[in-house]
Design a protein around this motif. Sequence first.
Motif: not given
Length: 342
Positions: A240-245, A276-280, A285-288
């Motif tokens: 599962a992926i989440i993201k924040l712009t 995984v979280i992608f943070i812009e 882009v920081k990824i955890s």
Amino acid sequence: ELRNRIDKDLIREAKELLNNAVQISIIPHSGPDGDAIGSSLALYQYLQKKGRQCKIISPSAYPVFLNWLPRNSEVMVYTKDKKDADVYLKESNLIFMVDHNSFKRSGDLEGYLESCDTKKIMIDHHPEPEAKVDIMFSDITMCSTCELMFEFIEALGDLSMIDESIAECIYTGIVTDTGGLSYNSSQPRTYQIVGALLFRGIDKSKIHSNVYDNFSIDRMKLLGHCLDQGLEVLSEYQTAIIKLTKEDLKRFNYRDGDTEGFVNYPLSIRDIRVAVIFIEKDDMVKISFRSKGNVPINKLAREYFNGGGHMNAAGGRTNKKLDVAISKFKEVLPEFYQSLEL
Ligand code: 5GP
Ligand code: MN
């Protein structure tokens, strides 16, 4: 076995360095978490009790939910206090490198630490240490650097110097690095140490509450938004992926540390093994990455996203755009998934 796990020869060497040091700097990793700040504050208070001159220099600021920690206000933050920190560091004759094992994670201090010939002691629990130091206390079987810090102080013969305030700091790191003693915390010795900390009088529920029930309204709304708008489930790969712009962060008045722990939520979805979280951010882009069981997500972080970490918790970053970073992850995921022995 329920006993101290520190190498006695290394402790003898550390004692000698400590005895010869007049001024000591303690450096956690950049973007410090509960374990990095907890172990630094524990060491700081211990050394002060021993009458030593020391300071914590954090490479960067850290989450407000850690500001309640005892002696927090005495931590120097390098990005804010560069001048004084530079002077203090240059005058130090011993540096503790805490909760990280590569100068790449020392933020703006990387260059100086890499090149200075000041004596260094590493206290850390991450795999594959690569920093050149004089004495390395590196043990990946420890749930946290805080657990290792307890062992370190005990091995120095100073168990009795661990007071309630030091115990609070150590407990905080143990709790934050194990998701509240849920993962990576199955060794009986950990609970013997927790028992010793409770014996010092720490208020366990207060610490949990300070760490976890400390959201600002904005932070709670950011989490809601992230799970509502940003969630993508790749069932085929149990991922599962989440993201924040950048816009999301701005809209909810992002403060340092606000996204801490978000990546764990998708792991609660049934059958999901990787989250995984992608943070812009402004310039990257920081990824955890988080995983469950025998899924070495640190490999993927290391190979494709300039990062690394533990088997079930790793981080990375990329200079590519947010969408490109996510596409790249989806591209490498099938092969990674097939390589797993599930
Ligand atoms: P986080 O996702 O909380 O930033 O990091 C998760 C874990 O991976 C932490 O234990 C952290 O120390 C480690 N980690 C994060 N980024 C990196 C990195 O760039 N390199 C390495 N070796 N470890 C990392
Ligand atoms: Mn840690």
